[in-house]
Design a protein around this motif. Structure first.
Motif, short mmCIF file in Angstrom:
data_model
loop_
_atom_site.label_atom_id
_atom_site.label_comp_id
_atom_site.label_asym_id
_atom_site.label_seq_id
_atom_site.Cartn_x
_atom_site.Cartn_y
_atom_site.Cartn_z
N GLY A 152 0.79 -1.40 0.04
CA GLY A 152 0.12 0.04 0.05
C GLY A 152 0.93 1.26 0.01
N VAL A 153 1.65 1.03 0.81
CA VAL A 153 2.93 2.48 0.85
C VAL A 153 3.61 2.52 -0.63
CG1 VAL A 153 5.02 3.23 1.59
CG2 VAL A 153 3.33 2.19 3.17
N ALA A 154 3.86 1.50 -1.17
CA ALA A 154 4.72 1.54 -2.69
C ALA A 154 3.53 2.13 -3.59
CB ALA A 154 4.96 0.24 -2.73
N GLU A 155 2.28 1.53 -3.47
CA GLU A 155 1.32 2.12 -4.56
C GLU A 155 1.27 3.69 -4.23
OE1 GLU A 155 -3.60 1.32 -5.64
OE2 GLU A 155 -2.58 0.54 -3.72
N MET A 156 1.21 4.12 -3.12
CA MET A 156 0.70 5.61 -3.12
C MET A 156 2.18 6.45 -3.23
SD MET A 156 -0.53 7.87 0.02
CE MET A 156 -2.58 6.94 -0.22
N CYS A 157 3.47 5.77 -2.94
CA CYS A 157 4.41 6.41 -2.86
C CYS A 157 5.50 6.15 -3.83
CB CYS A 157 5.09 6.62 -1.41
SG CYS A 157 3.96 6.93 0.01
N GLY A 158 5.38 5.13 -4.60
CA GLY A 158 6.36 4.71 -5.51
C GLY A 158 6.81 5.33 -6.74
N GLU A 159 5.78 6.43 -7.18
CA GLU A 159 6.09 7.26 -8.47
C GLU A 159 6.72 8.55 -7.68
OE1 GLU A 159 3.76 10.01 -11.62
OE2 GLU A 159 2.65 8.74 -10.41
N GLY A 162 10.68 7.50 -6.66
CA GLY A 162 11.50 7.27 -7.58
C GLY A 162 12.46 6.13 -7.16
N ASP A 163 13.86 6.19 -7.13
CA ASP A 163 14.87 5.64 -6.75
C ASP A 163 15.17 5.67 -5.33
OD1 ASP A 163 14.97 4.43 -9.23
OD2 ASP A 163 16.76 5.91 -9.85
N VAL A 164 14.50 6.64 -4.62
CA VAL A 164 14.83 7.01 -3.14
C VAL A 164 13.98 5.75 -2.47
CG1 VAL A 164 14.58 8.44 -1.09
CG2 VAL A 164 14.80 9.54 -3.39
N PRO A 165 14.73 5.23 -1.38
CA PRO A 165 14.19 4.12 -0.67
C PRO A 165 12.64 4.44 0.06
CG PRO A 165 16.66 4.19 -0.16
CD PRO A 165 16.15 5.35 -1.13
N LEU A 166 11.71 3.52 0.21
CA LEU A 166 10.64 3.98 0.72
C LEU A 166 10.68 3.67 2.29
CD1 LEU A 166 7.92 1.87 -1.54
CD2 LEU A 166 8.38 4.38 -1.58
N PRO A 167 9.96 4.39 2.89
CA PRO A 167 10.05 4.63 4.29
C PRO A 167 9.47 3.44 4.98
CG PRO A 167 8.61 6.01 3.96
CD PRO A 167 9.04 5.51 2.47
N PRO A 168 10.30 2.76 6.21
CA PRO A 168 9.66 1.90 6.92
C PRO A 168 8.23 2.00 7.47
CG PRO A 168 11.60 2.21 7.78
CD PRO A 168 11.34 3.40 6.92
N LEU A 169 7.34 0.92 7.36
CA LEU A 169 5.97 1.10 7.67
C LEU A 169 5.51 1.53 9.19
CD1 LEU A 169 3.93 -2.29 6.61
CD2 LEU A 169 3.55 0.10 5.98
N GLU A 170 6.45 1.24 10.10
CA GLU A 170 6.20 1.48 11.61
C GLU A 170 7.04 2.55 11.89
OE1 GLU A 170 3.67 0.35 12.93
OE2 GLU A 170 3.31 -1.22 11.48
N ASP A 175 10.82 10.85 12.56
CA ASP A 175 12.09 10.24 12.68
C ASP A 175 12.65 10.05 11.43
OD1 ASP A 175 11.61 10.28 15.45
OD2 ASP A 175 11.20 8.39 15.72
N LEU A 176 11.95 10.26 10.28
CA LEU A 176 12.68 9.96 8.97
C LEU A 176 13.66 11.02 8.49
CD1 LEU A 176 9.17 9.16 7.07
CD2 LEU A 176 11.09 7.45 8.07
N PRO A 177 14.64 10.58 7.70
CA PRO A 177 15.40 11.94 7.05
C PRO A 177 14.50 12.94 6.58
CG PRO A 177 16.30 9.63 6.41
CD PRO A 177 14.92 9.30 7.26
N GLU A 178 15.08 14.14 6.21
CA GLU A 178 14.13 15.09 5.74
C GLU A 178 13.76 14.54 4.38
OE1 GLU A 178 16.94 18.11 6.45
OE2 GLU A 178 15.76 19.19 8.03
N LEU A 179 14.46 14.11 3.62
CA LEU A 179 14.21 13.75 2.36
C LEU A 179 13.01 12.84 2.19
CD1 LEU A 179 14.61 13.90 -0.78
CD2 LEU A 179 16.29 12.16 -0.58
N GLN A 180 12.92 11.84 2.85
CA GLN A 180 12.05 10.89 2.81
C GLN A 180 10.39 11.90 3.54
OE1 GLN A 180 13.24 7.37 5.03
NE2 GLN A 180 13.60 6.43 3.07
N GLN A 181 10.68 12.40 4.53
CA GLN A 181 9.58 13.47 5.11
C GLN A 181 8.95 14.27 4.00
OE1 GLN A 181 9.90 15.34 8.88
NE2 GLN A 181 11.53 14.13 9.71
N LEU A 182 9.49 14.71 3.41
CA LEU A 182 8.97 15.72 2.26
C LEU A 182 8.39 14.84 1.10
CD1 LEU A 182 11.36 18.95 2.17
CD2 LEU A 182 9.55 18.51 3.74
N LEU A 183 8.96 14.10 0.78
CA LEU A 183 8.73 12.99 -0.23
C LEU A 183 7.32 12.22 0.04
CD1 LEU A 183 11.74 11.51 -1.87
CD2 LEU A 183 10.23 13.28 -2.88
N LEU A 184 7.36 11.99 1.46
CA LEU A 184 5.80 11.13 1.73
C LEU A 184 4.98 12.29 1.83
CD1 LEU A 184 4.87 8.85 3.17
CD2 LEU A 184 5.67 9.59 5.41
#
Length: 263
Positions: A152-159, A162-170, A175-184
């Motif tokens: 479900g996370v991959a479906e919403m966030c994959g596009e 891109g090549d940036v790793p998806l964040p862990p479910l839990e 606590d995520l890196p700033e890049l992952q926070q903003l992409l999320l």
């Protein structure tokens, strides 16, 4: 063609030629006759309950690719970005976005992300909870939506990622890196994939490598739509943005308090 000017200081000049796609042009304060195909604003200004926020100013932006509005972070830039996607009602002036001049119509054709006034995430929220909540908002009221898994996370966030790793479910979003926070936050705000995406603060990222990666992802999204971003930093012409509009002399930092009534 990107263009802006103070409404009270229009200058006479020939139109600039539109550069090849991918070659940015820094907007100059010049007069122009043809309205922008993405944004056409004339004499727009905003006054909050406690003072002047921005304007009057004119602004023309062409559709497609990434346009950077370069200005100090603060109430003025925040308010302008919100106005460009229908989330802030102007005090005066005319504004057309994607051919629409009614805020409700503009809202239906745009998404906005990374604007704390609209989409700030509570520190105790996990990635699973945030994505699940958005999927429930997007679904009909009568449809049961279970808590998402990695798919479900991959479906919403994959596009968006891109090549940036998806964040862990839990993982907690805070606590995520700033890049992952903003992409999320972009992924959650942009589930409808409307023709206009507005991103509030890429200058929040302190790490140069992460900031460059975020710009790369936004440029990729701009291949099929229009993206407007706010940034205080200079943008390298080689990153592929369509245009950079230097508005430092037109938009001061201000105080977000001028936009709200005191209690």
């Amino acid at each position: 063609m990107t263009h802006y000017e103070t409404h009270t200081e229009a200058t006479e000049s020939d139109d600039l030629d539109t550069p090849p796609y991918g070659m940015p042009v820094v907007g100059q304060a010049v007069a122009r006759q043809t309205p922008g195909t993405l944004v056409s604003a004339r004499g727009i200004e905003l006054h909050g309950p406690w003072g002047h926020v921005f304007g009057p100013l004119d602004l023309d932006l062409d559709a497609g690719g990434v346009t950077v509005l370069a200005a100090q972070a603060g109430a003025a830039r925040t308010a302008l970005l919100m106005a460009l996607c229908g989330r802030m009602r102007l005090t005066r002036g005319s504004l057309t976005v994607l051919g629409e001049d009614r805020p409700q119509k503009v809202i239906a054709r745009s998404a906005i992300a990374c604007m704390n006034e609209l989409d700030e995430v509570r520190p105790s929220v996990t990635v699973r909870d945030l994505v699940t909540e958005q999927k429930r908002w997007d679904s009909p009221w009568y449809r049961f939506v279970p808590r998402v898994d990695e798919g479900g996370v991959a479906e919403m966030c994959g596009e968006i990622f891109g090549d940036v790793p998806l964040p862990p479910l839990e993982a907690f979003v805070d606590d995520l890196p700033e890049l992952q926070q903003l992409l999320l936050r972009i992924s959650v705000a942009d589930t409808r994939r409307p023709p206009l995406l507005v991103v509030g603060r890429i200058d929040r990222i302190a790490d140069d490598v992460e900031r460059a990666t975020l710009l790369d992802r936004l440029v990729a999204l701009g291949e099929n739509r229009s993206v407007i971003i706010g940034d205080v930093n200079p943008v390298d012409p080689t990153v592929g943005v369509r245009a950079v509009v230097d508005m430092h002399d037109l938009l001061g930092p201000g105080d977000i308090g001028v936009l709200t009534r005191r209690k």
